[in-house]
Scaffold this motif. Structure first.
Motif, PDB file in Angstrom:
ATOM      1  N   ARG A  24       6.411  -2.257   4.847  1.00 51.73           N
ATOM      2  CA  ARG A  24       5.264  -1.451   5.007  1.00 51.73           C
ATOM      3  C   ARG A  24       3.968  -1.961   4.515  1.00 51.73           C
ATOM      4  NH1 ARG A  24       8.170   3.198   0.823  1.00 51.73           N
ATOM      5  NH2 ARG A  24       9.861   3.573   1.908  1.00 51.73           N
ATOM      6  N   ASP A  25       3.287  -1.888   5.521  1.00 58.50           N
ATOM      7  CA  ASP A  25       2.076  -2.564   5.408  1.00 58.50           C
ATOM      8  C   ASP A  25       2.347  -4.244   5.363  1.00 58.50           C
ATOM      9  OD1 ASP A  25       0.553  -0.428   5.885  1.00 58.50           O
ATOM     10  OD2 ASP A  25       0.488   0.169   3.786  1.00 58.50           O
TER      11      ASP A  25
ATOM     12  N   ARG B  60       5.005 -10.687   1.025  1.00 53.77           N
ATOM     13  CA  ARG B  60       4.852 -10.205   2.324  1.00 53.77           C
ATOM     14  C   ARG B  60       6.048 -10.643   3.089  1.00 53.77           C
ATOM     15  NH1 ARG B  60       1.072 -12.893   4.636  1.00 53.77           N
ATOM     16  NH2 ARG B  60       0.753 -14.703   3.163  1.00 53.77           N
TER      17      ARG B  60
END
Length: 347
Positions: free
Chosen positions: A179-180, A215
């Protein structure tokens, strides 16, 4: 620490303290390593560990005749987990890696063992605590070891398992979502959060997915973790995430790279790269010209034959940065085709 939460770090025998808390149905408090931020105290149920034991045994091939070696300190949660797992299964813990059928180490420790000539033939080496480069995994396999690698966090426990950083798939009973650009996981192995309501990167969404801010990307079921992204160098007004530069250089060199910022009177700081392998330097320097943006491109290069490590067996980034900042490392000249000056840094 409330009586209902066992402070494992304060126990004389941390492994026994975890198992005792499990017998009592209590909670345990574990301190994070503080690699990317200040250490925090993570609270979790013992079941969030014990319920994953069967999966770990199956994935790593751990059985009744296994002998387990955990050479790192039990203050690191990956080591404590491995030791608790072994004692829970009544498996002997051995001190000598060459006497073990299963060895739990970080990538830095694995590299040191291989360089030291440790015989790992027939041993299953479970590597965690940092990203395991395919080249290092291949080197260990060439020496006769079996290699397993997992990604997780003190707050999340297991997230993904595989053979190296390019071969990570969601751990059993874990659902992974991106997500993102951040890695989120939903599983029965999540922690309860931080003691005392302390703030930190651990975030839980309404649908039960949690993240620590790492990330990554998920492509056809394979998870690639690119880093926390919390450390940055601001150079000439541009913000450069060191994880982005390290990943790019590590993938072309197959060796460890640490990226730091070096103070600069005009630009505030410039990006610097520190490598261990001599042969990796020219490869990284050439690749930086084509594979990195002008702001990301290291303006200074250093070689450090042996990276300092933390007590938990991870590369001590702060110590590397201090060596560079203090001037105790001399810059290495760039190859002609990769040559740049700090004055070339874009504004």
């Amino acid at each position: 620490m409330p009586e209902s939460i066992a402070d494992i770090a304060a126990a004389e025998d941390p492994v026994a303290a975890v198992l005792d808390a499990h017998d009592r149905g209590g909670l345990i408090a574990l301190r994070t390593s503080g690699t990317t931020s200040r250490p925090r105290v993570v609270v979790r149920t013992t079941a969030s560990w014990v319920d994953s034991f069967a999966h770990v045994s199956a994935l790593a091939g751990i059985g009744a005749s296994s002998r387990v070696c955990v050479p790192g300190p039990l203050s690191a949660t990956m080591n404590l987990f491995a030791a608790v797992h072994a004692r829970y299964e009544a498996l002997p813990l051995v001190a000598d890696p060459e006497q073990a059928t299963h060895l739990h180490v970080t990538p830095a420790v694995l590299l040191a063992l291989l360089r030291g000539g440790t015989d790992l033939r027939g041993c299953t080496v479970v590597v965690a605590g940092d990203r395991l480069q395919p080249a290092l995994a291949a080197q260990a396999r060439a020496g006769g070891a079996r290699i397993a690698h997992y990604y997780g966090a003190a707050e999340l426990s297991f997230v993904a398992w595989g053979g190296d950083e390019d071969d990570l798939r969601p751990f059993p009973d874990v659902t992974v979502d991106i997500r993102d650009g951040r890695v989120w996981a939903r599983s029965p192995f999540l922690s309860r959060g931080y003691a005392g309501g302390a703030e930190g990167p651990f975030t839980v969404a309404a649908d039960g997915f949690a993240t620590v801010g790492d990330r990554g990307r998920l492509d056809e079921g394979v998870l690639t973790v690119t880093g926390r992204g919390a450390e940055a160098v601001v150079t000439g007004g541009a913000t450069v995430l060191v994880d982005d530069v390290e990943e790019a250089l590590r993938r072309v060199t197959g060796s460890e790279v640490v990226v730091v910022g070096v103070p600069h009177p005009r630009f505030g700081a410039v990006v610097a790269a520190v490598l261990a392998e001599p042969a990796a330097l020219p490869v990284a320097q050439r690749a930086s010209r084509s594979g990195l943006s002008a702001a990301q491109r290291p303006r200074l290069w250093f070689r450090l034959p042996c990276f300092p490590m933390t007590d938990a067996g991870k590369v001590d980034r702060a110590a590397v940065a201090e060596l560079v900042a203090s001037g105790r490392l001399a810059p290495v000249a760039a190859t002609p085709e990769a040559s740049t000056s700090p004055e070339d840094t874009p504004r």
